[in-house]
Scaffold this motif. Structure first.
Motif, PDB file in Angstrom:
ATOM      1  N   THR A 134       0.834  -1.210   0.000  1.00 40.73           N
ATOM      2  CA  THR A 134       0.000   0.000   0.000  1.00 40.73           C
ATOM      3  C   THR A 134       0.868   1.259   0.000  1.00 40.73           C
ATOM      4  OG1 THR A 134      -0.193  -0.133   2.427  1.00 40.73           O
ATOM      5  CG2 THR A 134      -1.999  -1.058   1.111  1.00 40.73           C
ATOM      6  N   VAL A 135       1.764   1.337   0.959  1.00 38.62           N
ATOM      7  CA  VAL A 135       2.583   2.540   1.119  1.00 38.62           C
ATOM      8  C   VAL A 135       3.529   2.754  -0.062  1.00 38.62           C
ATOM      9  CG1 VAL A 135       4.369   3.638   2.506  1.00 38.62           C
ATOM     10  CG2 VAL A 135       2.437   2.532   3.628  1.00 38.62           C
ATOM     11  N   MET A 136       4.264   1.711  -0.445  1.00 45.49           N
ATOM     12  CA  MET A 136       5.278   1.878  -1.499  1.00 45.49           C
ATOM     13  C   MET A 136       4.674   2.227  -2.866  1.00 45.49           C
ATOM     14  SD  MET A 136       8.003   1.845   0.111  1.00 45.49           S
ATOM     15  CE  MET A 136       9.367   1.690  -1.028  1.00 45.49           C
ATOM     16  N   PRO A 137       3.586   1.564  -3.295  1.00 47.67           N
ATOM     17  CA  PRO A 137       2.971   1.974  -4.573  1.00 47.67           C
ATOM     18  C   PRO A 137       2.420   3.400  -4.527  1.00 47.67           C
ATOM     19  CG  PRO A 137       2.241  -0.216  -3.940  1.00 47.67           C
ATOM     20  CD  PRO A 137       2.968   0.346  -2.764  1.00 47.67           C
ATOM     21  N   LEU A 138       1.805   3.781  -3.393  1.00 49.26           N
ATOM     22  CA  LEU A 138       1.229   5.122  -3.280  1.00 49.26           C
ATOM     23  C   LEU A 138       2.311   6.197  -3.277  1.00 49.26           C
ATOM     24  CD1 LEU A 138      -1.656   4.539  -0.705  1.00 49.26           C
ATOM     25  CD2 LEU A 138      -1.866   5.071  -3.141  1.00 49.26           C
ATOM     26  N   ILE A 139       3.411   5.930  -2.566  1.00 49.95           N
ATOM     27  CA  ILE A 139       4.528   6.885  -2.568  1.00 49.95           C
ATOM     28  C   ILE A 139       5.062   7.044  -3.991  1.00 49.95           C
ATOM     29  CG2 ILE A 139       6.919   7.260  -1.832  1.00 49.95           C
ATOM     30  CD1 ILE A 139       6.237   5.931   0.813  1.00 49.95           C
TER      31      ILE A 139
ATOM     32  N   LEU B  96       9.047   6.720 -17.696  1.00 53.46           N
ATOM     33  CA  LEU B  96       9.736   6.681 -16.409  1.00 53.46           C
ATOM     34  C   LEU B  96       8.742   6.504 -15.259  1.00 53.46           C
ATOM     35  CD1 LEU B  96      12.399   9.500 -16.881  1.00 53.46           C
ATOM     36  CD2 LEU B  96      12.784   7.036 -16.879  1.00 53.46           C
ATOM     37  N   ALA B  97       7.568   7.113 -15.389  1.00 47.79           N
ATOM     38  CA  ALA B  97       6.554   7.006 -14.338  1.00 47.79           C
ATOM     39  C   ALA B  97       6.109   5.557 -14.135  1.00 47.79           C
ATOM     40  CB  ALA B  97       5.343   7.880 -14.687  1.00 47.79           C
ATOM     41  N   VAL B  98       5.863   4.859 -15.234  1.00 46.42           N
ATOM     42  CA  VAL B  98       5.437   3.465 -15.100  1.00 46.42           C
ATOM     43  C   VAL B  98       6.556   2.623 -14.492  1.00 46.42           C
ATOM     44  CG1 VAL B  98       6.154   2.694 -17.411  1.00 46.42           C
ATOM     45  CG2 VAL B  98       4.283   1.544 -16.263  1.00 46.42           C
ATOM     46  N   GLY B  99       7.812   2.977 -14.795  1.00 46.48           N
ATOM     47  CA  GLY B  99       8.942   2.263 -14.205  1.00 46.48           C
ATOM     48  C   GLY B  99       9.044   2.461 -12.708  1.00 46.48           C
ATOM     49  N   VAL B 100       8.830   3.700 -12.257  1.00 43.79           N
ATOM     50  CA  VAL B 100       8.864   4.000 -10.818  1.00 43.79           C
ATOM     51  C   VAL B 100       7.716   3.288 -10.104  1.00 43.79           C
ATOM     52  CG1 VAL B 100       8.606   5.822  -9.089  1.00 43.79           C
ATOM     53  CG2 VAL B 100      10.040   6.209 -11.104  1.00 43.79           C
ATOM     54  N   ILE B 101       6.530   3.315 -10.706  1.00 42.35           N
ATOM     55  CA  ILE B 101       5.371   2.652 -10.098  1.00 42.35           C
ATOM     56  C   ILE B 101       5.580   1.143 -10.040  1.00 42.35           C
ATOM     57  CG2 ILE B 101       2.919   2.104 -10.467  1.00 42.35           C
ATOM     58  CD1 ILE B 101       2.623   5.018 -11.483  1.00 42.35           C
TER      59      ILE B 101
ATOM     60  N   VAL C  66      -1.007  -9.272  -6.954  1.00 41.81           N
ATOM     61  CA  VAL C  66      -0.996  -7.898  -6.441  1.00 41.81           C
ATOM     62  C   VAL C  66      -0.246  -6.934  -7.366  1.00 41.81           C
ATOM     63  CG1 VAL C  66      -0.372  -6.418  -4.498  1.00 41.81           C
ATOM     64  CG2 VAL C  66      -1.168  -8.746  -4.075  1.00 41.81           C
ATOM     65  N   THR C  67       0.927  -7.326  -7.840  1.00 38.77           N
ATOM     66  CA  THR C  67       1.736  -6.412  -8.662  1.00 38.77           C
ATOM     67  C   THR C  67       1.027  -5.997  -9.963  1.00 38.77           C
ATOM     68  OG1 THR C  67       3.832  -7.198  -7.721  1.00 38.77           O
ATOM     69  CG2 THR C  67       3.938  -6.137  -9.882  1.00 38.77           C
ATOM     70  N   PRO C  68       0.470  -6.939 -10.755  1.00 34.10           N
ATOM     71  CA  PRO C  68      -0.244  -6.516 -11.966  1.00 34.10           C
ATOM     72  C   PRO C  68      -1.461  -5.642 -11.660  1.00 34.10           C
ATOM     73  CG  PRO C  68       0.271  -8.849 -12.078  1.00 34.10           C
ATOM     74  CD  PRO C  68       0.570  -8.407 -10.678  1.00 34.10           C
ATOM     75  N   PHE C  69      -2.205  -5.993 -10.593  1.00 33.77           N
ATOM     76  CA  PHE C  69      -3.400  -5.215 -10.242  1.00 33.77           C
ATOM     77  C   PHE C  69      -3.036  -3.776  -9.873  1.00 33.77           C
ATOM     78  CE2 PHE C  69      -6.086  -3.586  -6.781  1.00 33.77           C
ATOM     79  CZ  PHE C  69      -7.280  -3.442  -7.484  1.00 33.77           C
ATOM     80  N   LEU C  70      -2.030  -3.619  -9.017  1.00 36.44           N
ATOM     81  CA  LEU C  70      -1.626  -2.279  -8.589  1.00 36.44           C
ATOM     82  C   LEU C  70      -1.022  -1.486  -9.746  1.00 36.44           C
ATOM     83  CD1 LEU C  70      -0.048  -3.033  -5.084  1.00 36.44           C
ATOM     84  CD2 LEU C  70      -2.227  -1.911  -5.569  1.00 36.44           C
ATOM     85  N   THR C  71      -0.273  -2.176 -10.603  1.00 36.11           N
ATOM     86  CA  THR C  71       0.315  -1.496 -11.764  1.00 36.11           C
ATOM     87  C   THR C  71      -0.788  -0.992 -12.699  1.00 36.11           C
ATOM     88  OG1 THR C  71       2.267  -2.914 -11.636  1.00 36.11           O
ATOM     89  CG2 THR C  71       1.933  -1.710 -13.684  1.00 36.11           C
ATOM     90  N   LEU C  72      -1.796  -1.822 -12.923  1.00 37.51           N
ATOM     91  CA  LEU C  72      -2.930  -1.411 -13.756  1.00 37.51           C
ATOM     92  C   LEU C  72      -3.655  -0.229 -13.126  1.00 37.51           C
ATOM     93  CD1 LEU C  72      -4.918  -1.874 -16.104  1.00 37.51           C
ATOM     94  CD2 LEU C  72      -6.114  -3.526 -14.650  1.00 37.51           C
TER      95      LEU C  72
END
Length: 323
Positions: free
Chosen positions: A82-87, A101-106, A145-151
Motif C-alpha cells: 500500500t505505502v510503497m505503490p502510493l509513494i 519513467l513514471a510506469v517504471g517508478v510505479i 498484487v503487482t499486476p493489479f496495482l500497476t494497472l
C-alpha cells in the motif's frame, strides 16, 4: 583447493564488493552500450535463476513461521503493497515524470520485497526468520498484487496488460521457486553444499541485469537519470523510514522494526526491470535498474549503523554489569 572451495571464496569476495561491482559494470555499459546487448532478451531468465536460488535457500521452518506469526507478516505485507505503490504514484505526479519513467517508478513500488533485504536484516541485527518469511509471502502474492496495482496506478500513464504481467511473474518467479523446492525434495542434503554458492549466482545475475539496462539506456542516461535517481532515492528513503515507524506503531521490538524497514524499503528491482523490459520499453526499466544500484548502497550503510548500535548497547550493558 576444490572447485566448490574456489567458488565459495569468489562468493565471499563478490558479496563484499557487490555495490562496487554493480556500479562499475553499469558505468562501463553506459560507456560501451553494446557490451551486454546480447543478454538483454535473457533478463527474465537471469531473474529466474535468482528466484531459483531464493527457493533453494528456503527451509521448512521459514514456511512454518508464516502460520506461527501471521499478524507480523500480514502487517508487513499490507504496508509493503500500500505505502510503497502510493509513494511511487505521488512522486511521479509531483516530479511530473514522463510516462515511460513514471510506469517504471510505479513498477518498483508495486514489486515485492527483494531477497537482499534478508542479507541486510542479517547484517543489521534484525529478525532474520521474519525477514525471510515476509519476502516469501510478498513474492508469492506478487503475481496477483503487482499486476493489479500497476494497472490501477500506472494505467493512468500508459496501457497496462495485467493478465500478461501475471503470466510473466508466474514464469519468472513462481515456477523457479517451485522447481527449486522439488529439486531439494528429490536430492535432499546432496544439494546443501551447492546452496552456499547460489548467492554468487544471484550477484552475477543482478550485476548483469543492471549492466544490460544501463547499456540499453546509455543515450538517455544524461537527460533523465538525475531526475529518476532523485525520485528513486526519495522513494527508497521513505520506504525505509515508514517501515521502521510502522513497526514502532504496532509495538514491534527493535529487531522487528529493523526487519520491517528493510522489507518495505528494499524492492525486488530485478522483477521491476524484467516486467518493464517485457511489457513496456527499456526506458521504463531504468528506474528499477537505478533502484538496484541505490539499494545496495543505502542498505549496507543502514545495516552497519544498526549493527554498530547493537554492539555498543551490548558493550554498555556488560560494562554496567561489571561495575
Amino acid at each position: 583447493m576444490s572447485l566448490l572451495g574456489i567458488l565459495k571464496k569468489i562468493n565471499k569476495f563478490a558479496g563484499k564488493y557487490f555495490a562496487i561491482l554493480v556500479i562499475a559494470v553499469s558505468a562501463w555499459c553506459v560507456y560501451k552500450p553494446l557490451t551486454l546487448k546480447a543478454l538483454v532478451p535473457h533478463i527474465s531468465l537471469m531473474l529466474g535463476f535468482i528466484m531459483f536460488g531464493m527457493g533453494m535457500s528456503l527451509k521448512s521452518e521459514d514456511l512454518q513461521l508464516i502460520f506461527k506469526r501471521p499478524k507480523e507478516i500480514l502487517i508487513g505485507a499490507t504496508v509493503q503493497f500500500t505505502v510503497m505503490p502510493l509513494i511511487a504514484f505521488v512522486l511521479c505526479y509531483l516530479f511530473k515524470l514522463p510516462s515511460d519513467l513514471a510506469v517504471g517508478v510505479i513498477l518498483v513500488g508495486t514489486c515485492p520485497g527483494g531477497t537482499s533485504s534478508n542479507v541486510m536484516t542479517y547484517l543489521g541485527k534484525g529478525d532474520i526468520a521474519l525477514s525471510v518469511s515476509m519476502t516469501t509471502v510478498t513474492t508469492l502474492l506478487a503475481p496477483i498484487v503487482t499486476p493489479f496495482l500497476t494497472l490501477l496506478l500506472a494505467g493512468k500513464f500508459v496501457p497496462v496488460s495485467a493478465f500478461a504481467m501475471f503470466l510473466s511473474i508466474v514464469k519468472i518467479i513462481l515456477l523457479p521457486i517451485f522447481l527449486s523446492i522439488i529439486v531439494k525434495k528429490l536430492l535432499g542434503h546432496k544439494v546443501d553444499n551447492f546452496c552456499e554458492i547460489f548467492p554468487l549466482v544471484s550477484i552475477v545475475c543482478i550485476v548483469l541485469i543492471s549492466g544490460c539496462i544501463a547499456g540499453a539506456n546509455a543515450s538517455k542516461i544524461t537527460t533523465c537519470a538525475l531526475l529518476t535517481f532523485l525520485v528513486i532515492a526519495i522513494h527508497n528513503a521513505l520506504g525505509l523510514v515508514v517501515g521502521y515507524f510502522a513497526g514502532k506503531l504496532f509495538g514491534f521490538s527493535e529487531e522487528k522494526r529493523r526487519t520491517l524497514s528493510f522489507e518495505i524499503g528494499i524492492q525486488n528491482s530485478g522483477l521491476g526491470v524484467s516486467l518493464a523490459a517485457a511489457h513496456f520499453n527499456p526506458t521504463a526499466a531504468l528506474p528499477a535498474a537505478i533502484t538496484s544500484i541505490w539499494q545496495i548502497i543505502t542498505g549496507p550503510i543502514i545495516a552497519s549503523y544498526w549493527a554498530k548500535k547493537t554492539a555498543n548497547n551490548t558493550h554498555d550493558k556488560k560494562f554496567k554489569n561489571v561495575s
